[in-house]
Design a protein around this motif. Sequence first.
Motif, PDB file in Angstrom:
ATOM      1  N   TYR A   1       0.821  -1.200   0.000  1.00 37.20           N
ATOM      2  CA  TYR A   1       0.000   0.000   0.000  1.00 37.20           C
ATOM      3  C   TYR A   1       0.856   1.252   0.000  1.00 37.20           C
ATOM      4  O   TYR A   1       1.882   1.320   0.676  1.00 37.20           O
ATOM      5  CB  TYR A   1      -0.892   0.036   1.247  1.00 37.20           C
ATOM      6  N   CYS A   2       0.385   2.246  -0.706  1.00 32.98           N
ATOM      7  CA  CYS A   2       0.975   3.575  -0.686  1.00 32.98           C
ATOM      8  C   CYS A   2       0.161   4.445   0.272  1.00 32.98           C
ATOM      9  O   CYS A   2      -1.064   4.283   0.376  1.00 32.98           O
ATOM     10  CB  CYS A   2       0.924   4.144  -2.101  1.00 32.98           C
ATOM     11  N   ALA A   3       0.841   5.344   0.969  1.00 29.90           N
ATOM     12  CA  ALA A   3       0.162   6.245   1.901  1.00 29.90           C
ATOM     13  C   ALA A   3       0.768   7.636   1.811  1.00 29.90           C
ATOM     14  O   ALA A   3       1.932   7.788   1.425  1.00 29.90           O
ATOM     15  CB  ALA A   3       0.288   5.717   3.329  1.00 29.90           C
ATOM     16  N   ALA A   4      -0.034   8.637   2.172  1.00 30.80           N
ATOM     17  CA  ALA A   4       0.438  10.021   2.107  1.00 30.80           C
ATOM     18  C   ALA A   4       0.077  10.785   3.377  1.00 30.80           C
ATOM     19  O   ALA A   4      -0.988  10.576   3.958  1.00 30.80           O
ATOM     20  CB  ALA A   4      -0.160  10.732   0.891  1.00 30.80           C
ATOM     21  N   ASP A   5       0.991  11.645   3.792  1.00 28.37           N
ATOM     22  CA  ASP A   5       0.772  12.549   4.925  1.00 28.37           C
ATOM     23  C   ASP A   5       1.006  13.960   4.390  1.00 28.37           C
ATOM     24  O   ASP A   5       2.085  14.239   3.873  1.00 28.37           O
ATOM     25  CB  ASP A   5       1.741  12.213   6.053  1.00 28.37           C
ATOM     26  N   PHE A   6       0.009  14.810   4.544  1.00 33.69           N
ATOM     27  CA  PHE A   6       0.111  16.149   3.973  1.00 33.69           C
ATOM     28  C   PHE A   6       0.674  17.174   4.954  1.00 33.69           C
ATOM     29  O   PHE A   6       0.809  18.351   4.604  1.00 33.69           O
ATOM     30  CB  PHE A   6      -1.264  16.607   3.480  1.00 33.69           C
ATOM     31  N   TYR A   7       1.040  16.748   6.171  1.00 34.24           N
ATOM     32  CA  TYR A   7       1.447  17.710   7.183  1.00 34.24           C
ATOM     33  C   TYR A   7       2.882  17.540   7.672  1.00 34.24           C
ATOM     34  O   TYR A   7       3.524  18.514   8.053  1.00 34.24           O
ATOM     35  CB  TYR A   7       0.491  17.639   8.365  1.00 34.24           C
ATOM     36  N   ARG A   8       3.370  16.327   7.684  1.00 29.51           N
ATOM     37  CA  ARG A   8       4.706  16.099   8.231  1.00 29.51           C
ATOM     38  C   ARG A   8       5.265  14.791   7.692  1.00 29.51           C
ATOM     39  O   ARG A   8       4.552  14.010   7.079  1.00 29.51           O
ATOM     40  CB  ARG A   8       4.656  16.041   9.766  1.00 29.51           C
ATOM     41  N   CYS A   9       6.562  14.603   7.938  1.00 28.29           N
ATOM     42  CA  CYS A   9       7.206  13.348   7.548  1.00 28.29           C
ATOM     43  C   CYS A   9       8.044  12.883   8.716  1.00 28.29           C
ATOM     44  O   CYS A   9       9.111  13.444   8.983  1.00 28.29           O
ATOM     45  CB  CYS A   9       8.056  13.549   6.296  1.00 28.29           C
ATOM     46  N   ARG A  10       7.554  11.893   9.424  1.00 26.99           N
ATOM     47  CA  ARG A  10       8.244  11.388  10.601  1.00 26.99           C
ATOM     48  C   ARG A  10       9.125  10.196  10.232  1.00 26.99           C
ATOM     49  O   ARG A  10       8.827   9.442   9.322  1.00 26.99           O
ATOM     50  CB  ARG A  10       7.230  10.960  11.662  1.00 26.99           C
ATOM     51  N   ALA A  11      10.205  10.051  10.951  1.00 30.55           N
ATOM     52  CA  ALA A  11      11.132   8.948  10.674  1.00 30.55           C
ATOM     53  C   ALA A  11      10.491   7.594  10.984  1.00 30.55           C
ATOM     54  O   ALA A  11      10.785   6.596  10.331  1.00 30.55           O
ATOM     55  CB  ALA A  11      12.405   9.122  11.481  1.00 30.55           C
ATOM     56  N   ARG A  12       9.605   7.586  11.971  1.00 27.13           N
ATOM     57  CA  ARG A  12       8.966   6.321  12.298  1.00 27.13           C
ATOM     58  C   ARG A  12       8.007   5.943  11.181  1.00 27.13           C
ATOM     59  O   ARG A  12       7.447   6.794  10.498  1.00 27.13           O
ATOM     60  CB  ARG A  12       8.208   6.439  13.616  1.00 27.13           C
ATOM     61  N   LEU A  13       7.782   4.691  10.992  1.00 30.52           N
ATOM     62  CA  LEU A  13       6.921   4.174   9.931  1.00 30.52           C
ATOM     63  C   LEU A  13       5.667   3.593  10.566  1.00 30.52           C
ATOM     64  O   LEU A  13       5.508   2.377  10.656  1.00 30.52           O
ATOM     65  CB  LEU A  13       7.668   3.140   9.095  1.00 30.52           C
ATOM     66  N   SER A  14       4.792   4.492  10.998  1.00 35.27           N
ATOM     67  CA  SER A  14       3.581   4.072  11.676  1.00 35.27           C
ATOM     68  C   SER A  14       2.368   4.368  10.804  1.00 35.27           C
ATOM     69  O   SER A  14       2.189   5.492  10.338  1.00 35.27           O
ATOM     70  CB  SER A  14       3.443   4.809  13.009  1.00 35.27           C
ATOM     71  N   SER A  15       1.525   3.365  10.629  1.00 34.89           N
ATOM     72  CA  SER A  15       0.324   3.569   9.818  1.00 34.89           C
ATOM     73  C   SER A  15      -0.598   4.612  10.433  1.00 34.89           C
ATOM     74  O   SER A  15      -1.374   5.257   9.719  1.00 34.89           O
ATOM     75  CB  SER A  15      -0.417   2.246   9.632  1.00 34.89           C
ATOM     76  N   ALA A  16      -0.484   4.833  11.733  1.00 34.34           N
ATOM     77  CA  ALA A  16      -1.336   5.812  12.410  1.00 34.34           C
ATOM     78  C   ALA A  16      -1.058   7.244  11.948  1.00 34.34           C
ATOM     79  O   ALA A  16      -1.890   8.130  12.137  1.00 34.34           O
ATOM     80  CB  ALA A  16      -1.150   5.714  13.915  1.00 34.34           C
ATOM     81  N   ASP A  17       0.099   7.470  11.352  1.00 34.38           N
ATOM     82  CA  ASP A  17       0.469   8.815  10.913  1.00 34.38           C
ATOM     83  C   ASP A  17      -0.105   9.162   9.548  1.00 34.38           C
ATOM     84  O   ASP A  17       0.010  10.299   9.103  1.00 34.38           O
ATOM     85  CB  ASP A  17       1.993   8.949  10.844  1.00 34.38           C
ATOM     86  N   PHE A  18      -0.707   8.207   8.880  1.00 29.37           N
ATOM     87  CA  PHE A  18      -1.151   8.418   7.505  1.00 29.37           C
ATOM     88  C   PHE A  18      -2.665   8.292   7.392  1.00 29.37           C
ATOM     89  O   PHE A  18      -3.239   7.285   7.782  1.00 29.37           O
ATOM     90  CB  PHE A  18      -0.464   7.424   6.567  1.00 29.37           C
ATOM     91  N   ALA A  19      -3.289   9.339   6.849  1.00 33.74           N
ATOM     92  CA  ALA A  19      -4.738   9.349   6.720  1.00 33.74           C
ATOM     93  C   ALA A  19      -5.212   8.907   5.343  1.00 33.74           C
ATOM     94  O   ALA A  19      -6.365   8.500   5.181  1.00 33.74           O
ATOM     95  CB  ALA A  19      -5.270  10.752   7.006  1.00 33.74           C
ATOM     96  N   ASP A  20      -4.337   8.992   4.365  1.00 37.92           N
ATOM     97  CA  ASP A  20      -4.739   8.699   2.992  1.00 37.92           C
ATOM     98  C   ASP A  20      -3.984   7.482   2.465  1.00 37.92           C
ATOM     99  O   ASP A  20      -2.751   7.432   2.552  1.00 37.92           O
ATOM    100  CB  ASP A  20      -4.480   9.910   2.103  1.00 37.92           C
ATOM    101  N   TRP A  21      -4.734   6.553   1.886  1.00 42.33           N
ATOM    102  CA  TRP A  21      -4.182   5.263   1.470  1.00 42.33           C
ATOM    103  C   TRP A  21      -4.665   4.878   0.082  1.00 42.33           C
ATOM    104  O   TRP A  21      -5.770   5.236  -0.334  1.00 42.33           O
ATOM    105  CB  TRP A  21      -4.631   4.162   2.442  1.00 42.33           C
ATOM    106  N   GLY A  22      -3.811   4.120  -0.624  1.00 41.02           N
ATOM    107  CA  GLY A  22      -4.221   3.531  -1.876  1.00 41.02           C
ATOM    108  C   GLY A  22      -4.951   2.215  -1.647  1.00 41.02           C
ATOM    109  O   GLY A  22      -5.083   1.762  -0.504  1.00 41.02           O
ATOM    110  N   GLN A  23      -5.381   1.612  -2.736  1.00 44.11           N
ATOM    111  CA  GLN A  23      -6.128   0.357  -2.659  1.00 44.11           C
ATOM    112  C   GLN A  23      -5.211  -0.855  -2.533  1.00 44.11           C
ATOM    113  O   GLN A  23      -5.667  -1.939  -2.151  1.00 44.11           O
ATOM    114  CB  GLN A  23      -7.016   0.199  -3.883  1.00 44.11           C
ATOM    115  N   GLY A  24      -3.954  -0.681  -2.872  1.00 41.87           N
ATOM    116  CA  GLY A  24      -3.001  -1.768  -2.720  1.00 41.87           C
ATOM    117  C   GLY A  24      -2.710  -2.483  -4.035  1.00 41.87           C
ATOM    118  O   GLY A  24      -3.526  -2.489  -4.957  1.00 41.87           O
TER     119      GLY A  24
END
Length: 127
Positions: free
Chosen positions: A97-120
């Motif tokens: 899956y691809c994901a996007a965060d429009f506000y920040r880019c954190r070093a940690r790779l947590s799905s909780a940080d991403f609100a927008d997702w592709g279908q996979g």
Amino acid sequence: QVQLVESGGGSVQTGGSLRLSCAASGYTDYPYRPKCMAWFRQAPGKEREGLANIYIGGGSTSYADSVKGRFTISQDDTSMVSLQMNSLKPEDTAMYYCAADFYRCRARLSSADFADWGQGTQVTVSS
């Protein structure tokens, strides 16, 4: 409405390579393009795993230990990223899956940080 469209999945044998791409569009609800785009994967019965992210426009990246040295995330355009996957193993089999965060880019790779997702897109590695 944000759309993230993945492409490039498929089936390969152990040791093979695949290149996944993700394009973001329709983000008119946000004042600017994504700050961060990332790749995650989820195998049946397992939790979603963060693989890599990239700071859009800045180029800094983060990788999970499980893919470091084998996978490379890159920015192809202002809102398009790719994931080059080399030396693939059967344990890499999963939906990616691809994901996007429009506000920040954190070093940690947590799905909780991403609100927008592709279908996979499915990746299958056979032994």
